[in-house]
Design a protein around this motif. Structure first.
Motif, PDB file in Angstrom:
ATOM      1  N   VAL A  14       1.000  -1.569   0.156  1.00 36.68           N
ATOM      2  CA  VAL A  14       0.404   0.035   0.296  1.00 36.68           C
ATOM      3  C   VAL A  14       0.659   1.245  -0.113  1.00 36.68           C
ATOM      4  O   VAL A  14       1.559   1.683   0.820  1.00 36.68           O
ATOM      5  N   VAL A  15       0.936   1.645  -0.772  1.00 36.82           N
ATOM      6  CA  VAL A  15       1.067   3.516  -0.798  1.00 36.82           C
ATOM      7  C   VAL A  15       0.239   4.903  -0.151  1.00 36.82           C
ATOM      8  O   VAL A  15      -0.867   5.204  -1.023  1.00 36.82           O
ATOM      9  N   PHE A  16       0.428   4.948   0.617  1.00 34.41           N
ATOM     10  CA  PHE A  16      -0.975   6.118   1.262  1.00 34.41           C
ATOM     11  C   PHE A  16      -0.465   7.406   0.568  1.00 34.41           C
ATOM     12  O   PHE A  16       0.600   7.949   0.425  1.00 34.41           O
ATOM     13  N   GLN A  17      -1.672   8.355   1.143  1.00 34.26           N
ATOM     14  CA  GLN A  17      -1.659   9.728   0.705  1.00 34.26           C
ATOM     15  C   GLN A  17      -0.474  10.712   1.488  1.00 34.26           C
ATOM     16  O   GLN A  17       0.420  11.231   1.486  1.00 34.26           O
ATOM     17  N   GLU A  18      -0.497   9.860   3.303  1.00 37.03           N
ATOM     18  CA  GLU A  18       0.432  11.082   3.945  1.00 37.03           C
ATOM     19  C   GLU A  18       1.883   9.951   3.432  1.00 37.03           C
ATOM     20  O   GLU A  18       2.108   9.661   5.225  1.00 37.03           O
ATOM     21  N   TYR A  19       2.243  10.129   2.384  1.00 34.62           N
ATOM     22  CA  TYR A  19       3.880  10.557   2.763  1.00 34.62           C
ATOM     23  C   TYR A  19       4.666  10.417   4.000  1.00 34.62           C
ATOM     24  O   TYR A  19       5.190   9.708   4.427  1.00 34.62           O
ATOM     25  N   GLY A  20       4.654  11.738   4.312  1.00 38.46           N
ATOM     26  CA  GLY A  20       4.941  11.856   5.849  1.00 38.46           C
ATOM     27  C   GLY A  20       4.945  11.471   7.021  1.00 38.46           C
ATOM     28  O   GLY A  20       6.011  10.743   7.959  1.00 38.46           O
ATOM     29  N   ARG A  21       3.944  10.764   6.749  1.00 35.97           N
ATOM     30  CA  ARG A  21       3.496   9.942   8.373  1.00 35.97           C
ATOM     31  C   ARG A  21       3.592   8.181   7.358  1.00 35.97           C
ATOM     32  O   ARG A  21       3.288   7.684   8.655  1.00 35.97           O
ATOM     33  N   SER A  22       3.848   7.775   6.477  1.00 35.44           N
ATOM     34  CA  SER A  22       4.034   6.820   6.278  1.00 35.44           C
ATOM     35  C   SER A  22       5.191   6.142   6.093  1.00 35.44           C
ATOM     36  O   SER A  22       5.312   5.223   6.592  1.00 35.44           O
ATOM     37  N   LEU A  23       6.566   7.084   6.145  1.00 37.75           N
ATOM     38  CA  LEU A  23       7.701   6.204   6.623  1.00 37.75           C
ATOM     39  C   LEU A  23       8.271   6.659   7.949  1.00 37.75           C
ATOM     40  O   LEU A  23       8.212   8.184   8.546  1.00 37.75           O
ATOM     41  N   PHE A  24       9.331   5.265   8.117  1.00 34.74           N
ATOM     42  CA  PHE A  24       9.635   5.597   9.823  1.00 34.74           C
ATOM     43  C   PHE A  24      10.848   6.822   9.573  1.00 34.74           C
ATOM     44  O   PHE A  24      11.710   6.736   9.175  1.00 34.74           O
ATOM     45  N   ARG A  60       9.715   1.646  -1.548  1.00 34.63           N
ATOM     46  CA  ARG A  60       9.390   0.340  -0.319  1.00 34.63           C
ATOM     47  C   ARG A  60       8.318  -0.602  -0.877  1.00 34.63           C
ATOM     48  O   ARG A  60       8.708  -2.153  -0.912  1.00 34.63           O
ATOM     49  N   ALA A  61       7.013   0.431  -1.394  1.00 35.23           N
ATOM     50  CA  ALA A  61       6.089  -0.862  -1.876  1.00 35.23           C
ATOM     51  C   ALA A  61       6.726  -1.262  -3.255  1.00 35.23           C
ATOM     52  O   ALA A  61       6.531  -2.903  -3.089  1.00 35.23           O
ATOM     53  N   ILE A  62       7.543  -1.483  -4.609  1.00 37.42           N
ATOM     54  CA  ILE A  62       7.862  -1.912  -5.410  1.00 37.42           C
ATOM     55  C   ILE A  62       8.344  -3.415  -4.885  1.00 37.42           C
ATOM     56  O   ILE A  62       9.360  -4.013  -5.629  1.00 37.42           O
ATOM     57  N   ALA A  63      10.439  -2.574  -4.031  1.00 36.51           N
ATOM     58  CA  ALA A  63      10.773  -3.313  -3.758  1.00 36.51           C
ATOM     59  C   ALA A  63      10.210  -4.951  -2.879  1.00 36.51           C
ATOM     60  O   ALA A  63      10.996  -6.371  -3.024  1.00 36.51           O
ATOM     61  N   TYR A  64       9.084  -4.789  -2.542  1.00 33.70           N
ATOM     62  CA  TYR A  64       8.458  -5.505  -1.358  1.00 33.70           C
ATOM     63  C   TYR A  64       7.798  -6.839  -2.486  1.00 33.70           C
ATOM     64  O   TYR A  64       7.745  -8.037  -2.216  1.00 33.70           O
TER      65      TYR A  64
END
Lengths: 252, 256, 260
Positions: free
Chosen positions: C78-88, C147-151
């Motif tokens: 899943v790739v979320f809209q909130e990129y800033g909050r989805s990356l650690f 990250r999504a495509i590496a998965y």
């Protein structure tokens, strides 16, 4: 220029102290010169080993235990809304008890040995850490949680790579409060009942009217406080480097 | 919301039940931990005594006075230091050094210099509470938006007007946080001073109960200090919220 | 193949029930790029989370290659809209991309390879050692895509991934997704409220009604496979398609469901 600004005021203050007390006849306020001259005789290596080191070890043991217990319980409670709602009032009450009053209580249970002093430190330090950990775990970002779930991050990996780092800033804030409580309790527990330790030593000097020695003890204790807070800050920079960077980035 | 309240009450009831059952079952000697009912009984006895109320008043006196002095000094010095950049740079190292000095280090000193009365206790309380407030005020001053300050400057506001209209409103949330933290710390040092130095107050009463073996009374008094602490925390948070109702940013606890 | 059958989602709470999704059925064949488009607040995100196994639907089923989805399935990213909050934020870019791979217990060599390839594929070959918050918004979303495509998922779910980036970046990222989709042959389900984006990206557009959501139309996009921002968007066919979708959505907004 920076060095000058950094050192100017401390130098001035120490100079004022030096000259204001020079030739002081006041028994309780000896000249700074006398205090400094007596320091090497008082704080010998033997004394450091016999009094300062045990104090520090008890502080370290108590603080570390409090960290482990506080974080472990915080993670357990923080992730469960119903448990949190149930225990929160009790925790708020326990945190609000001024920690030093626990000294007489714990003396009842654990006597006056090392165990008592460590227990006193744990029982005072654990609350700010625990409550902050609960809050930190509760407030882990929803998007981050869902990201972790969708990539199958579960179990220990989730704990180490999501929950603990996300709650990290809160936990560190709690630990900082806990550290100052720990120092207070280290000193108090030794003033109450001990035959060694820095708190004990200072009170002994006071009771035997060894005033310049007492002053050196206060200065050593102060330096210890400064040293510990410096070490804490180093640890914080190492652990939360990302967080401070993030905050700076957000502020623009 | 109502569910949370019920759960919280259940938690408190459970806590009391555990306190009652542990000594009753003999898991812990009731000489060390009296059952909750006995503690409550002792609390009732305490409440009936004039000496208890005097002690409570003494403690609160020290707390209020100490916090007041620390607040006035912390806010005034904080704004002054914060408003003058040179002063800020000159005092930074001294503040960094003095702040972590544990206030309990001063105990022997105040005992020999000031005796065992209110003044000794006050010095400890003021010292501990002062830094909490000063540091927060300095954070607050640092948070001033340069654009707001430049705007004020461009419209010809002098320094004192800028302090009133730009510096103070920006710093207020931080001041409130500082006051809340200081209120809690002040209570700790107040009771500590009483307990260790013997300045009159609840702490002394706890020490007396301990040495005379009145364990249930000791626990009852500790409960009182805890309730006092809860009242102070809740009150401080309420004041903070009230004072900042107008403020758009509700600052997070993490910044503390 | 992704199968959504009779999906329903009703939120309950405070004694009220809000019907977000009412009876959705559709299929995304392997290797397809389907865009879901609908008016704002039409339950698109709810739908996506049900498909991703992050929300439990109130009724109906989601199946991925015949296996019912009950929790987040392994073959989905899943790739979320909130990129800033989805990356650690406490991990550097490379560690962020690598984390799910560790979870899959891939050997270290393979992990390193995948991290390199996927970051290079999104044009961030030199960003390994940066922290996410040191990057611009568009770059952060590239990291999330990497990250999504590496998965190596079979299905890539994207929840309005470009809604929070500027227009220029957005165009670049759209082309990036088209390119990756063509190269990797992954199935993509792309949720957006932007009609142009849906038509430009999709091989097919599912038009959703406003909440409670149903499918209004399943529209094949008969634009050529090779698309580019300049020419594709200028073709008459593109304009026709977007006008059509636009009208459908306008109609959806104005239709009040009989029982609401």
């Amino acid at each position: 220029m920076r060095v000058l600004k950094w050192t100017a005021l401390p130098v001035v203050l120490i100079a004022i102290w030096w000259f204001a007390t020079a030739g002081s006849e006041e028994f309780y306020v000896p000249p700074l010169q006398t205090i400094i001259e007596s320091a090497p005789d008082v704080w010998t290596l033997d004394r450091l080993r016999a009094d300062v080191l045990p104090s520090l070890l008890r502080l370290l043991a108590g603080f570390t235990l409090a960290l482990i217990i506080g974080i472990a319980l915080g993670v357990l409670i923080g992730g469960r809304p119903r448990v949190r709602a149930t225990v929160e009032p009790v925790l708020e009450f326990l945190r609000a008890i001024p920690p030093p009053v626990l000294v007489p209580v714990i003396m009842l249970f654990a006597g006056i040995g090392d165990g008592m002093k460590v227990l006193v430190i744990v029982s005072g330090c654990v609350w700010p850490i625990l409550l902050n950990a609960v809050e930190g775990v509760r407030a882990v970002d929803g998007v981050l949680t869902e990201t972790a779930r969708s990539y199958g991050l579960t179990g220990p990996a989730r704990l180490w790579r999501l929950t603990l780092p996300a709650a990290g800033p809160q936990i560190v804030a709690g630990a900082r409060q806990a550290l100052s409580v720990a120092i207070i309790l280290m000193v108090i527990s030794e003033m109450f009942a001990a035959s060694s330790g820095i708190g004990f030593t200072i009170v002994e000097f006071q009771r035997s009217f060894a005033i310049p020695e007492m002053w050196t003890g206060i200065i050593v204790l102060g330096l210890l406080g400064v040293l510990l807070s410096g070490l804490f800050r180093l640890a914080e920079t190492a652990i939360l480097g990302w967080y401070h960077g993030l905050r700076r980035a957000q502020k623009g | 919301m109502r569910g949370r309240l019920a759960l919280g009450l259940a938690g408190l009831a459970g806590f009391l039940l555990i306190l009652e059952v542990i000594p009753r079952l003999g898991l812990v000697s009731s000489r060390y931990l009296p059952p909750a009912t006995e503690i409550v009984g002792a609390l009732g006895r305490e409440l009936a005594e004039t000496a208890f109320w005097t002690a409570l008043r003494d403690t609160l006196n020290g707390w209020v006075l100490g916090l007041l002095i620390a607040a006035v000094a912390g806010i005034a010095l904080g704004l002054l230091i914060g408003a003058v950049p040179l002063l800020r740079e000159l005092t930074a190292s001294t503040i960094e050094f003095l702040r972590p000095i544990p206030s309990v280090a001063l105990i022997p000193l105040v005992v020999v210099l000031l005796g065992t009365g209110l003044e000794s206790k006050l010095v400890l309380v003021v010292y501990a509470a002062f830094w909490q407030i000063l540091v927060q005020v300095l954070y607050g001053v640092r948070d001033v938006d340069p654009v707001a300050d430049e705007t004020a400057r461009a419209y010809g506001l002098d320094r004192s007007a800028r302090i009133v209209h730009v510096l103070w409103p920006t710093a207020l949330p931080f001041v409130m946080t500082g006051l809340r933290l200081a209120a809690a710390v002040a209570l700790i040092l107040c009771v500590t001073g009483e307990l260790v130095i013997g300045a009159p107050g609840l702490g002394t009463r706890i020490a007396i109960a301990q040495t005379s073996g009145a364990v249930a009374d000791m626990y009852a008094l500790i409960v009182v200090t805890g309730l006092l602490g809860v009242a102070i925390n809740v009150g401080a948070r309420a004041v903070e919220r009230r004072a900042l109702r107008w403020h758009q940013s509700v600052r997070s606890e993490a910044a503390v | 193949m992704l199968n959504v059958e009779g999906l329903r989602k009703t939120y309950t709470g405070d004694g009220r029930a809000v019907e977000a999704i009412r009876d959705l059925t559709f299929t995304v064949p392997d290797g397809d790029l389907t865009c879901l488009v609908g008016p704002s607040g039409c339950g698109k995100t709810t739908l996506l989370k049900c498909i991703a196994g992050l929300l439990t639907p109130s009724g109906g089923t989601v199946t991925l290659d015949g296996t019912p989805v009950t929790g987040p399935p392994p073959g989905m990213a899943v790739v979320f809209q909130e990129y800033g909050r989805s990356l650690f934020p406490w991990m550097r870019v490379a560690a962020n991309v690598e984390l799910p791979l560790r979870q899959k217990r891939l050997p270290r060599e393979r992990r390193r390879e995948l991290v390199h390839e996927s970051l290079a594929a999104v044009g961030l070959a030199d960003a390994h050692a940066a922290y996410p918050w040191q990057l611009s918004g568009g770059m952060q979303q590239r990291v999330a895509i990497a990250r999504a495509i590496a998965y190596e998922p079979r299905v890539l779910l994207m929840d309005e991934p470009f809604a929070a980036v500027d227009a220029q970046t957005r165009a670049d990222l759209e082309d990036l997704i088209r390119g990756l989709w063509q190269r990797l042959g992954v199935t993509v389900l792309f949720v957006t409220h932007d009609i142009d984006e849906a038509v430009y990206l999709g091989r097919r557009v599912l038009i959703l009604s406003s909440s409670p959501t149903v499918i209004l139309e399943d529209l094949p996009i008969d634009l050529p496979a090779e698309r580019d921002q300049l020419h594709t968007r200028a073709t008459p066919r593109f304009t026709e398609l977007r006008t059509h979708v636009y009208q459908q959505i306008q109609a959806a907004k104005n239709t009040v469901h009989a029982d609401r």
